[in-house]
Design an enzyme around this catalytic site. Structure first.
Site, PDB file in Angstrom:
ATOM      1  N   HIS A 128       7.216  -1.693  28.399  1.00 32.65           N
ATOM      2  CA  HIS A 128       6.656  -2.849  27.716  1.00 32.65           C
ATOM      3  C   HIS A 128       6.913  -4.093  28.562  1.00 32.65           C
ATOM      4  CE1 HIS A 128       5.614  -5.882  24.968  1.00 32.65           C
ATOM      5  NE2 HIS A 128       6.854  -6.252  24.718  1.00 32.65           N
ATOM      6  N   ASN A 148       3.225 -11.084  27.705  1.00 33.66           N
ATOM      7  CA  ASN A 148       3.640 -10.027  26.769  1.00 33.66           C
ATOM      8  C   ASN A 148       2.539  -9.850  25.718  1.00 33.66           C
ATOM      9  OD1 ASN A 148       4.757  -8.650  24.583  1.00 33.66           O
ATOM     10  ND2 ASN A 148       6.720  -9.702  24.664  1.00 33.66           N
ATOM     11  N   CYS A 157       5.996  -4.244  19.463  1.00 32.69           N
ATOM     12  CA  CYS A 157       5.844  -3.925  20.888  1.00 32.69           C
ATOM     13  C   CYS A 157       6.017  -2.438  21.176  1.00 32.69           C
ATOM     14  CB  CYS A 157       6.816  -4.753  21.716  1.00 32.69           C
ATOM     15  SG  CYS A 157       6.687  -6.501  21.343  1.00 32.69           S
TER      16      CYS A 157
HETATM   17  N1  COA Z   1       9.991 -24.519  29.118  1.00 30.09           N
HETATM   18  C1  COA Z   1      11.058 -25.243  29.455  1.00 30.09           C
HETATM   19  N2  COA Z   1      12.240 -25.173  28.853  1.00 30.09           N
HETATM   20  C2  COA Z   1      12.369 -24.289  27.852  1.00 30.09           C
HETATM   21  C3  COA Z   1      11.303 -23.489  27.424  1.00 30.09           C
HETATM   22  C4  COA Z   1      10.074 -23.630  28.100  1.00 30.09           C
HETATM   23  N3  COA Z   1       8.982 -22.892  27.794  1.00 30.09           N
HETATM   24  N4  COA Z   1      11.720 -22.718  26.411  1.00 30.09           N
HETATM   25  C5  COA Z   1      13.004 -23.012  26.188  1.00 30.09           C
HETATM   26  N5  COA Z   1      13.403 -23.975  27.072  1.00 30.09           N
HETATM   27  C6  COA Z   1      14.708 -24.579  27.187  1.00 30.09           C
HETATM   28  C7  COA Z   1      15.504 -24.556  25.902  1.00 30.09           C
HETATM   29  O1  COA Z   1      15.123 -25.632  25.074  1.00 30.09           O
HETATM   30  C8  COA Z   1      16.909 -24.684  26.408  1.00 30.09           C
HETATM   31  O2  COA Z   1      17.157 -26.036  26.714  1.00 30.09           O
HETATM   32  P1  COA Z   1      18.596 -26.705  26.434  1.00 30.09           P
HETATM   33  O3  COA Z   1      19.567 -25.918  27.283  1.00 30.09           O
HETATM   34  O4  COA Z   1      18.398 -28.097  26.864  1.00 30.09           O
HETATM   35  O5  COA Z   1      18.816 -26.498  24.968  1.00 30.09           O
HETATM   36  C9  COA Z   1      16.883 -23.930  27.732  1.00 30.09           C
HETATM   37  O6  COA Z   1      15.498 -23.828  28.111  1.00 30.09           O
HETATM   38  C10 COA Z   1      17.483 -22.547  27.659  1.00 30.09           C
HETATM   39  O7  COA Z   1      16.956 -21.899  26.514  1.00 30.09           O
HETATM   40  P2  COA Z   1      17.398 -20.435  26.169  1.00 30.09           P
HETATM   41  O8  COA Z   1      16.629 -19.990  24.960  1.00 30.09           O
HETATM   42  O9  COA Z   1      18.893 -20.345  26.144  1.00 30.09           O
HETATM   43  O10 COA Z   1      16.866 -19.664  27.448  1.00 30.09           O
HETATM   44  P3  COA Z   1      17.141 -18.177  27.910  1.00 30.09           P
HETATM   45  O11 COA Z   1      17.810 -18.202  29.214  1.00 30.09           O
HETATM   46  O12 COA Z   1      17.711 -17.325  26.828  1.00 30.09           O
HETATM   47  O13 COA Z   1      15.661 -17.665  28.167  1.00 30.09           O
HETATM   48  C11 COA Z   1      13.980 -16.301  27.162  1.00 30.09           C
HETATM   49  C12 COA Z   1      14.767 -17.614  27.101  1.00 30.09           C
HETATM   50  C13 COA Z   1      13.077 -16.245  25.963  1.00 30.09           C
HETATM   51  C14 COA Z   1      13.151 -16.307  28.439  1.00 30.09           C
HETATM   52  C15 COA Z   1      14.984 -15.105  27.191  1.00 30.09           C
HETATM   53  O14 COA Z   1      15.945 -15.239  26.157  1.00 30.09           O
HETATM   54  C16 COA Z   1      14.286 -13.813  27.030  1.00 30.09           C
HETATM   55  O15 COA Z   1      13.498 -13.428  27.864  1.00 30.09           O
HETATM   56  N6  COA Z   1      14.541 -13.088  25.944  1.00 30.09           N
HETATM   57  C17 COA Z   1      13.817 -11.886  25.622  1.00 30.09           C
HETATM   58  C18 COA Z   1      12.643 -12.300  24.813  1.00 30.09           C
HETATM   59  C19 COA Z   1      11.569 -11.285  24.772  1.00 30.09           C
HETATM   60  O16 COA Z   1      11.284 -10.671  25.780  1.00 30.09           O
HETATM   61  N7  COA Z   1      10.958 -11.132  23.609  1.00 30.09           N
HETATM   62  C20 COA Z   1       9.914 -10.232  23.379  1.00 30.09           C
HETATM   63  C21 COA Z   1      10.460  -8.867  23.248  1.00 30.09           C
HETATM   64  S1  COA Z   1       9.260  -7.801  22.734  1.00 30.09           S
END
Ligand code: COA
Length: 325
Positions: free
Chosen positions: A252, A282, A116
């Site tokens: 980004h 993204n 990225c």
């Molecule tokens: N739809 C519905 N539920 C989803 C899901 C989706 N697409 N993806 C994950 N979940 C669920 C998980 O299974 C989990 O369920 P559980 O509590 O029953 O186990 C719950 O949502 C929370 O998951 P979690 O991974 O803890 O969520 P989060 O609050 O950390 O959010 C992201 C996830 C990915 C949105 C967040 O961590 C994030 O934005 N991180 C940065 C990632 C990024 O930007 N990467 C690229 C960088 S270049």
């Protein structure tokens, strides 16, 4: 005697995104997710995914549009650098394919793998060549077909990403790039990873056939919100400027909450952080140049404006560039 100090300036932009729009509701029909979850956690509402398009075809079109915007011809291009992790071939590079497609026969061309941060790293690399007087005109791209490296059974990653390409023509000039910062932390590489082909030579036995993107979302989130404000502050300090002097922070486009947190840490209004992730998701290396082109096409950038471009992501890698438009 006045000695002109050389730097490099972005003189044109272009972009291309695939025709196919996939909304959060479309995804919720094929996996256990919802518009509420995706938009609420990330700000993403839809993305573009390739059907016929390839990383090279999107890149070539973005390049043509950037050259047209800049008013330069393919013969004038000395250097092509593409930031990508999803080239169509292991070899030739995407840059080689772009060179052939646009007929930039004399250009030196190669790809950069910085995920990225890819466009920002490519821009800094081009700047180094131009600043040193080695080349005069460069085409810098960020392009991805991320949909081909997603595990479409993993709702926690596949909903976040999209496909597309962005390009900028950069030329040696007396004003333009004012400062830059870049870095990497390879020790955290597995936080956001995608393995290349595994070795299947006749003397080894491997069960892995394909691998897809895996991510520890919360670790990536923590990395981004702590590293990006520091990187931006560095480029401001180096140029003796403050956030007040900056018209836009072009980050980004990973997640609206990351962008809001960076804005808060820098004590800058969110209005100075333009967004494309709502309609494009993204696009890794593609995000920054596509957003920059959207801003350019909308007439948001005036000569003399100071803007900060900032990329961050897998590697882990990060980079910021302070640009005078
Ligand atoms: N739809 C519905 N539920 C989803 C899901 C989706 N697409 N993806 C994950 N979940 C669920 C998980 O299974 C989990 O369920 P559980 O509590 O029953 O186990 C719950 O949502 C929370 O998951 P979690 O991974 O803890 O969520 P989060 O609050 O950390 O959010 C992201 C996830 C990915 C949105 C967040 O961590 C994030 O934005 N991180 C940065 C990632 C990024 O930007 N990467 C690229 C960088 S270049």
């Amino acid at each position: 005697m006045v000695i002109a100090i050389m730097t490099s300036r972005i003189i044109g932009t272009g972009s291309f995104v695939p025709e196919t729009v996939v909304t959060n509701d479309d995804l919720s029909k094929i996996m256990d997710t919802s518009d509420e979850w995706i938009a609420g956690r990330t700000g993403i509402r839809e993305r573009r995914l390739v059907k016929e398009e390839t990383t090279a075809s999107m890149s070539a079109e973005a390049a043509r549009r950037a050259m047209q915007n800049a008013g330069v011809t393919a013969e004038e291009i000395d250097l092509i650098i593409v930031g990508t992790i999803t080239g169509d071939y292991v070899t030739p590079s995407t840059a080689c394919e772009v060179q052939a497609a646009i007929g930039a026969d004399k250009a030196v061309v190669f790809d950069i793998n910085a995920a990225c941060s890819g466009f920002v790293f490519a821009l800094i690399t081009a700047h180094a060549y131009l600043n040193a007087g080695i080349y005069k005109t460069a085409l810098v791209l960020g392009a991805e077909t991320l949909s081909k490296i997603m595990d479409w059974n993993d709702r926690s990653t596949c909903v976040l990403f999209g496909d597309g390409a962005g390009a900028a023509v950069v030329r040696a000039d007396e004003t333009g790039i004012m400062s830059f910062d870049q870095g990497a932390d390879g020790s955290k590489g597995m936080v956001l990873a995608c393995r290349n082909r595994v070795n299947n030579n006749p003397f080894v036995k491997n069960d892995i056939v394909h691998d897809y993107v895996s991510m520890d979302g919360q670790e990536v989130y923590k990395f981004a919100v702590s590293t990006v404000p520091k990187s931006i502050q560095k480029v401001l300090d180096e140029a003796n400027l403050t956030t007040e002097d900056i018209s836009y922070f072009v980050l980004h486009q990973a997640n609206i909450r990351i962008i809001q947190s960076v804005a808060k840490r820098l004590k800058v209004s969110e209005d100075k952080f333009p967004i494309s992730l709502d309609h494009l998701g993204n696009i890794s290396a593609g995000s920054v140049p596509i957003l920059l082109d959207e801003m350019n096409q909308k007439g948001m950038l005036q000569k003399g404006d100071k803007i900060v471009l900032s990329g961050f992501g897998a590697g882990l890698t990060w980079g910021s560039v302070l640009v005078e438009w």
